[in-house]
Structures are given as C-alpha cells and as structure tokens.
Enzyme design. Sequence first.
Site, mmCIF file in Angstrom:
data_model
loop_
_atom_site.group_PDB
_atom_site.id
_atom_site.type_symbol
_atom_site.label_atom_id
_atom_site.label_comp_id
_atom_site.label_asym_id
_atom_site.label_seq_id
_atom_site.Cartn_x
_atom_site.Cartn_y
_atom_site.Cartn_z
ATOM 1 N N ILE A 202 0.868 -1.192 0.000
ATOM 2 C CA ILE A 202 0.000 0.000 0.000
ATOM 3 C C ILE A 202 0.899 1.233 0.000
ATOM 4 O O ILE A 202 1.755 1.376 0.852
ATOM 5 C CB ILE A 202 -0.969 -0.030 1.216
ATOM 6 C CG1 ILE A 202 -2.156 0.913 1.020
ATOM 7 C CG2 ILE A 202 -0.302 0.207 2.525
ATOM 8 C CD1 ILE A 202 -3.314 0.219 0.399
ATOM 9 N N HIS A 203 0.756 2.074 -1.025
ATOM 10 C CA HIS A 203 1.640 3.242 -1.080
ATOM 11 C C HIS A 203 1.035 4.461 -1.771
ATOM 12 O O HIS A 203 1.575 5.556 -1.661
ATOM 13 C CB HIS A 203 2.937 2.876 -1.809
ATOM 14 C CG HIS A 203 2.790 2.836 -3.303
ATOM 15 N ND1 HIS A 203 2.265 1.755 -3.964
ATOM 16 C CD2 HIS A 203 3.079 3.757 -4.258
ATOM 17 C CE1 HIS A 203 2.239 2.006 -5.259
ATOM 18 N NE2 HIS A 203 2.724 3.204 -5.468
ATOM 19 N N ARG A 204 -0.072 4.305 -2.487
ATOM 20 C CA ARG A 204 -0.565 5.432 -3.288
ATOM 21 C C ARG A 204 -1.058 6.568 -2.413
ATOM 22 O O ARG A 204 -1.733 6.349 -1.406
ATOM 23 C CB ARG A 204 -1.693 4.979 -4.224
ATOM 24 C CG ARG A 204 -1.160 4.266 -5.441
ATOM 25 C CD ARG A 204 -2.199 4.189 -6.542
ATOM 26 N NE ARG A 204 -1.657 3.474 -7.673
ATOM 27 C CZ ARG A 204 -1.056 4.055 -8.714
ATOM 28 N NH1 ARG A 204 -0.929 5.352 -8.755
ATOM 29 N NH2 ARG A 204 -0.584 3.317 -9.705
#
Length: 335
Positions: A202-204
């Site tokens: 998860i990074h956006r």
Amino acid sequence: SMKILSILGARPQFIKASAISREITKRKNIQEKILHTGQHFDANMSKIFFDQMQIPKPDWNLEISNLNHGAMTGRMIEEIENILLEERPDWVLLYGDTNSTISGALSAKKLHLKIAHVEAGLRSYNMKMPEEINRILTDRISDILFCPTKGAADNLKLEGFKNFDCQIVNCGDVMYDNALYFRKYSKTPNFSKPQKFILTTIHRAENTDDSQKLASIFRAFDKIAREIPIVLPLHPRTKQKLNELKINISNSNFIIVNPVGYLEMVNLLEHCSLVMTDSGGLQKEAFFFKKHCVTLREETEWTELVDNGFNIIAGNIETNIYDAYKKMINKNSNF
C-alpha cells in the site's frame, strides 16, 4: 551509432526494463546513457534494483525527491534540460507516468528532441491522480508510443492520436519481459515467511494521505490476518502515515517488513496465495505469476485483468475489501 538518453525515476519496474534494454542496445551498437532523477530516494526502493539487476551506475543522478509536485517537476525540467543540451541524444526514452516522465517529456520536446514513451496509452479516467495527468500529457508530445496492450493502443486511437504526427506500437508489456527474465534469479527474503500467506502493498497517495481510507484499509487487513497471514513490505510513506495516525498493528499474523528487492518480491509472488495492492505494477505481476489480485483503489488502468476475472476492484472500504478477499482467496481461474 545512435545515442539514447533513458530517464528513470520512481518506478522499479522500469529500472528492471532498463536492465533488459541495455543488453539489446549493446548488441545493436546503440549508445545508451541513464539519467536517474532520484524520485525514489530510499535505498530499499531504488539502489537495490540497480544492484540486483547489475545495471551500471547512472550517468547522472539528480537526487530530486521529497518535494511538492510543482517544485519537483520544475527542478527536474531545469536539470534535465541542461543535460539534454550537453548530450543532444537522438532519442529520449521515457517510462510510465511519474513526475520524472512528464519532466523529461517537456524538456525534450522544447529542445525538439525525439521522444519514445514506454507504457503509453494507459488510462484510469481519474483526473485526480497525478499519474493520469502525467501520462496523458507525455503521450500527447511523444513521437513513438509503445503500448503494453491492445486496450492501451485503442485508447490512443479513440483520443485521435491517428491524426497526430506519432507512431503507435503495440509492443507488449515490458513488465512481462521482466517477470520472464528475472524469475530464474528469485531470492528468498531475509525473514521467515508462512507457508500460506497474502502478499500486500500500500503506497498510493490517494490511500496514504487520507486518514479515514488508510485506517479502513488496515482494519480490513487486521480482520483478514486473523484468517490467513499477511506479508506487507512497508513503503516509507505508508510507514510515516501509520505512525502519524497511531495505527497500531498488534496481530501477530500481520508480518510487516522493510521494502524488499525485486528478486525477493518475485519469490513472494511465487509463494503467496493472493495479492492485495494499490500498485499498478503489482496487479500485473500477480497475473504473470498466476495469482489473483484485490485492487485497493476505485479504478485500474489494467481493465483486462478485471474483465477476465483475475482482478477485483475493492476500493478502500473495510467491508468491501474483506468481501473481495473472500471472493478471490480460493477462486479457480484458467490463467
């Protein structure tokens, strides 16, 4: 001989693609130089890919990172222009949809240099995504548009690119080339992974910068981890946001590790039971390794995977994520 200047920035998959392109250019007597903008500044997120893929040190590293969009893009345009004026390459090779991509495109176009855009034609139709703006503008001023799928090439035709002075090439997906090429070099990560587990990332910004969305996603992860272990290589931005929001992960089935290299990620993809991610690249890599995927966004550029049942869009609401996991964890598909 022809001179190409490749501009790399944030996306590890394109650093990988550059490793393959260097082999090709050597054979064809094409001189390639690498400019790294430094957009991915963390050693685990960038340097490790150069080391693992045995890519030579970039000819330039601008070390431009951790700035707002305007400041980052402006600095990159200024620095890239100076290098292009010095080098005068025959072609500027750009990958993907990052600030590095659009900065390279604007710098090159205003100096009347030829631009080749790899991964052209992708559309999420969400103009709130900075990546969508970057890819649309880069496509419009590129000379050769290398599309990864027929759908991407069709997008360009629908937008009238047949009327522009450019060449549309459906060349296939460089990330599939990467998966085939590097699979044999798979490396076991330096932590003990369960026999059966879900691989998640998860990074956006659309998820990490919204406290409600991020908390909802991690509540879903916590619930799922009570049924099957989750392995999460944690992006630096996500780690910072979790600390700020004081989101505590106490479930022992939730295995949080530092970012891993690509060869370790290949190993995790080979052994996982399901992928849950907001990464565009990992959605495709899940398919390449014959794994189903739950996408933690409201849309995807890789619509073919959804249309054919290999991927499901879950968004960021806890119940929707859990329901998508239940639907995909034991699904049988003919990959």
